[in-house]
Design an enzyme around this catalytic site. Structure first.
Site, PDB file in Angstrom:
ATOM      1  N   HIS A  88      -2.466  -4.929  -3.061  1.00 24.89           N
ATOM      2  CA  HIS A  88      -3.186  -6.213  -3.069  1.00 24.89           C
ATOM      3  C   HIS A  88      -3.875  -6.404  -4.413  1.00 24.89           C
ATOM      4  O   HIS A  88      -4.505  -5.476  -4.930  1.00 24.89           O
ATOM      5  CB  HIS A  88      -4.275  -6.247  -1.985  1.00 24.89           C
ATOM      6  CG  HIS A  88      -3.739  -6.199  -0.593  1.00 24.89           C
ATOM      7  ND1 HIS A  88      -3.078  -7.253  -0.006  1.00 24.89           N
ATOM      8  CD2 HIS A  88      -3.773  -5.216   0.329  1.00 24.89           C
ATOM      9  CE1 HIS A  88      -2.727  -6.916   1.235  1.00 24.89           C
ATOM     10  NE2 HIS A  88      -3.130  -5.692   1.461  1.00 24.89           N
ATOM     11  N   ASP A 106      -2.877   0.076   0.005  1.00 24.59           N
ATOM     12  CA  ASP A 106      -4.159  -0.656   0.040  1.00 24.59           C
ATOM     13  C   ASP A 106      -5.257  -0.068  -0.861  1.00 24.59           C
ATOM     14  O   ASP A 106      -6.143  -0.804  -1.309  1.00 24.59           O
ATOM     15  CB  ASP A 106      -4.696  -0.696   1.476  1.00 24.59           C
ATOM     16  CG  ASP A 106      -3.937  -1.692   2.337  1.00 24.59           C
ATOM     17  OD1 ASP A 106      -3.459  -2.696   1.793  1.00 24.59           O
ATOM     18  OD2 ASP A 106      -3.819  -1.458   3.540  1.00 24.59           O
ATOM     19  N   HIS A 123       2.993   2.158   3.409  1.00 21.95           N
ATOM     20  CA  HIS A 123       2.033   1.804   4.466  1.00 21.95           C
ATOM     21  C   HIS A 123       2.698   0.746   5.347  1.00 21.95           C
ATOM     22  O   HIS A 123       3.234  -0.237   4.849  1.00 21.95           O
ATOM     23  CB  HIS A 123       0.763   1.270   3.800  1.00 21.95           C
ATOM     24  CG  HIS A 123      -0.259   0.718   4.722  1.00 21.95           C
ATOM     25  ND1 HIS A 123      -0.529   1.239   5.972  1.00 21.95           N
ATOM     26  CD2 HIS A 123      -1.143  -0.318   4.570  1.00 21.95           C
ATOM     27  CE1 HIS A 123      -1.505   0.554   6.536  1.00 21.95           C
ATOM     28  NE2 HIS A 123      -1.887  -0.403   5.707  1.00 21.95           N
ATOM     29  N   ASP A 150       1.316  -6.658   6.685  1.00 21.98           N
ATOM     30  CA  ASP A 150       1.353  -7.344   5.388  1.00 21.98           C
ATOM     31  C   ASP A 150       2.257  -6.621   4.377  1.00 21.98           C
ATOM     32  O   ASP A 150       2.607  -7.191   3.341  1.00 21.98           O
ATOM     33  CB  ASP A 150      -0.056  -7.546   4.797  1.00 21.98           C
ATOM     34  CG  ASP A 150      -0.938  -6.318   4.866  1.00 21.98           C
ATOM     35  OD1 ASP A 150      -0.658  -5.422   5.681  1.00 21.98           O
ATOM     36  OD2 ASP A 150      -1.920  -6.256   4.109  1.00 21.98           O
ATOM     37  N   GLU A 169       1.526  -1.401   7.680  1.00 23.19           N
ATOM     38  CA  GLU A 169       0.835  -2.550   8.275  1.00 23.19           C
ATOM     39  C   GLU A 169       1.646  -3.808   7.956  1.00 23.19           C
ATOM     40  O   GLU A 169       2.376  -3.872   6.963  1.00 23.19           O
ATOM     41  CB  GLU A 169      -0.612  -2.654   7.740  1.00 23.19           C
ATOM     42  CG  GLU A 169      -1.424  -3.661   8.554  1.00 23.19           C
ATOM     43  CD  GLU A 169      -2.941  -3.548   8.383  1.00 23.19           C
ATOM     44  OE1 GLU A 169      -3.414  -2.786   7.531  1.00 23.19           O
ATOM     45  OE2 GLU A 169      -3.655  -4.253   9.138  1.00 23.19           O
ATOM     46  N   HIS A 199      -5.902   3.396   4.346  1.00 26.56           N
ATOM     47  CA  HIS A 199      -6.858   3.323   5.415  1.00 26.56           C
ATOM     48  C   HIS A 199      -6.214   3.478   6.795  1.00 26.56           C
ATOM     49  O   HIS A 199      -6.904   3.292   7.807  1.00 26.56           O
ATOM     50  CB  HIS A 199      -7.606   1.984   5.327  1.00 26.56           C
ATOM     51  CG  HIS A 199      -6.737   0.787   5.680  1.00 26.56           C
ATOM     52  ND1 HIS A 199      -7.104  -0.090   6.682  1.00 26.56           N
ATOM     53  CD2 HIS A 199      -5.545   0.358   5.235  1.00 26.56           C
ATOM     54  CE1 HIS A 199      -6.193  -1.034   6.802  1.00 26.56           C
ATOM     55  NE2 HIS A 199      -5.240  -0.794   5.935  1.00 26.56           N
ATOM     56  N   TYR A 234     -13.541  -5.621  -0.846  1.00 27.86           N
ATOM     57  CA  TYR A 234     -12.393  -5.010  -0.170  1.00 27.86           C
ATOM     58  C   TYR A 234     -12.786  -3.654   0.428  1.00 27.86           C
ATOM     59  O   TYR A 234     -12.511  -3.358   1.597  1.00 27.86           O
ATOM     60  CB  TYR A 234     -11.243  -4.834  -1.184  1.00 27.86           C
ATOM     61  CG  TYR A 234      -9.927  -4.519  -0.527  1.00 27.86           C
ATOM     62  CD1 TYR A 234      -9.044  -5.539  -0.176  1.00 27.86           C
ATOM     63  CD2 TYR A 234      -9.575  -3.215  -0.236  1.00 27.86           C
ATOM     64  CE1 TYR A 234      -7.845  -5.246   0.442  1.00 27.86           C
ATOM     65  CE2 TYR A 234      -8.384  -2.917   0.386  1.00 27.86           C
ATOM     66  CZ  TYR A 234      -7.522  -3.938   0.721  1.00 27.86           C
ATOM     67  OH  TYR A 234      -6.332  -3.646   1.348  1.00 27.86           O
ATOM     68  N   HIS A 286      -6.442 -10.460   7.742  1.00 30.91           N
ATOM     69  CA  HIS A 286      -6.206  -9.559   8.880  1.00 30.91           C
ATOM     70  C   HIS A 286      -7.037  -9.902  10.124  1.00 30.91           C
ATOM     71  O   HIS A 286      -7.254  -9.056  10.986  1.00 30.91           O
ATOM     72  CB  HIS A 286      -6.488  -8.102   8.497  1.00 30.91           C
ATOM     73  CG  HIS A 286      -5.524  -7.549   7.474  1.00 30.91           C
ATOM     74  ND1 HIS A 286      -4.820  -8.326   6.594  1.00 30.91           N
ATOM     75  CD2 HIS A 286      -5.153  -6.281   7.198  1.00 30.91           C
ATOM     76  CE1 HIS A 286      -4.066  -7.563   5.826  1.00 30.91           C
ATOM     77  NE2 HIS A 286      -4.236  -6.321   6.176  1.00 30.91           N
TER      78      HIS A 286
END
Ligand code: FEO
Length: 403
Positions: free
Chosen positions: A227, A166, A79, A83, A81, A147, A194, A24
């Site tokens: 992840h 995440d 989520h 990715d 984001e 997050h 992480y 990121h």
């Protein structure tokens, strides 16, 4: 590329990026990463999250081993984001799903990132909403700010499965899919890395979400983050929930992190003298040169340290550039319950130690000691003073840990 069945009719259709090192743009991922995406086959076939754009072909290839893409009915985006929505556009084109589900903020974030004209309806869901897909029900759980503001989790009680985006993730790239293939020490280290680089600022909210999850914990035997490895079995579920609570609580640890940046080794020699003092008092420590250690590596070390002792020379009436960058990063991640100490050598103006002291104070650190500074090379008595400071830090840290 095959799909991996993680439960009856539940498949992993994600991608492993063994070579990802810059995660990121701000954190290191020394072991690569994994973009997890899941497919549940039922009366309605559902995909949960997608993968990084670069791996959309991999995901589609895995999907095709289970069902034809046109048979996907719903896509749930836990989520938004990049990715996890990086392959959403492609998936919408290929699957033409009936509906996409996301949180209220998630829907906004999807619409802000894609031209959704001609897309299926994006339905906003919230905690308490349940989607029946045949034999199963998907319960949506709001995990706002874990997050991102859009973050949510999906709980499927019939499978005792919690899909968490995440949260509970780790950057592990492996051909193994399950945490049970790894030892707990490796898992904890990856989780700390992480958590301390991504989740840490939201620790108070993590504790609230954990309380919420405890209400259903006995009904979960698998936690599948977006992840890394999937936490399989009641023992691993308990392990990850407890580890997260410990990370979020940030109880002061009896170990010190000594950070320094140096021009001509004077500040470095103060760092070493402070370390000697800690050593006399039997307090473990780690010394890291800020100019040669990545800021995310430093944050990972901070997970085990209750004192942060930072020094750098004075440069252009201020602090050195790598130190400034690292402390800016650290401040944003809002570590709590730490003792802070500043020090440094200087040539003629000497502003750095005071500036460091202020920065650590702004981070809400307990600052029981005045910063120490030396002119050019520290003399014998100054080295002795730094050693004494190390001993005093050790005592203060022990006392803080005993409370
Ligand atoms: Fe893995 Fe917040 O994206």
């Amino acid at each position: 590329m095959k799909a991996i069945e993680i439960k009856k009719d539940v498949f992993w259709i994600g991608a492993v990026d063994f070579n990802k090192r810059n995660f990121h743009g701000y954190s290191r991922s020394p072991q690569g990463t994994t973009y997890n995406s899941f497919l549940i086959k039922d009366e309605k076939n559902v995909i949960f999250d997608t993968v990084d754009h670069e791996y959309e072909g991999t995901m589609l290839s895995r999907l095709s081993k289970v069902i034809e893409a046109e048979k996907v009915n719903y896509i749930v985006i836990n989520h938004a984001e990049k990715d996890h929505v990086g392959s959403l556009e492609k998936l919408v084109q290929v699957c033409r799903p009936e509906k996409i589900y996301a949180s209220v903020v998630g829907k906004k974030f999807i619409e802000a990132q894609f031209d959704t004209k001609g897309w299926p309806q994006i339905e906003a869901v919230k905690s308490g909403d349940v989607l029946n897909i045949g034999k199963r029900n998907i319960h949506f759980i709001d995990t706002k700010m874990l997050h991102w503001p859009d973050s949510m989790a999906s709980f499927i009680p019939e499978d005792k499965l919690l899909i968490t985006n995440d949260s509970f993730g780790q950057n592990i790239a492996s051909s193994e899919r399950f945490a049970s293939a790894f030892d707990k020490e490796t898992l904890l280290k990856s989780m700390k890395e992480y958590y301390y680089n991504i989740i840490l600022p939201f620790s108070p909210l993590v504790l609230k979400v954990l309380d919420k999850l405890e209400e259903i914990a006995l009904d979960i035997d698998m936690i599948a983050p977006d992840h890394g490895l999937i936490w399989d079995g009641a023992d691993n579920v308990r392990f990850v929930l407890d580890a997260y609570r410990e990370l979020a609580t940030q109880k002061t640890q009896e170990k010190a992190l000594i950070l320094f940046e140096t021009m001509w080794h004077s500040t470095e020699s103060i760092a070493n003298a402070i370390a000697s003092g800690l050593e006399i008092e039997n307090v473990p420590f780690k010394i890291m040169n800020i100019a040669s250690c990545h800021h995310s590596e430093i944050m990972t070390e901070l997970a085990d340290c209750g004192a942060v002792i930072v020094g750098c020379p004075t440069h252009n009436n201020g602090i050195m550039p790598y130190t400034a960058a690292t402390l800016t990063y650290m401040k944003g991640l809002r570590p709590q319950n730490r003792i802070g100490v500043a020090y440094g050598s200087y040539g003629w103006s000497g502003e750095a130690p005071k500036a460091l002291h202020m920065l650590l104070t702004e981070m809400n650190m307990e600052m029981p000691f005045e910063p120490i500074k030396t002119v050019f090379c520290p003399k014998e008595e100054e080295i002795a003073k730094a050693k004494d400071l190390g001993r005093e830090i050790a005592k203060a840290l022990k006392e803080k840990c005993s409370k």
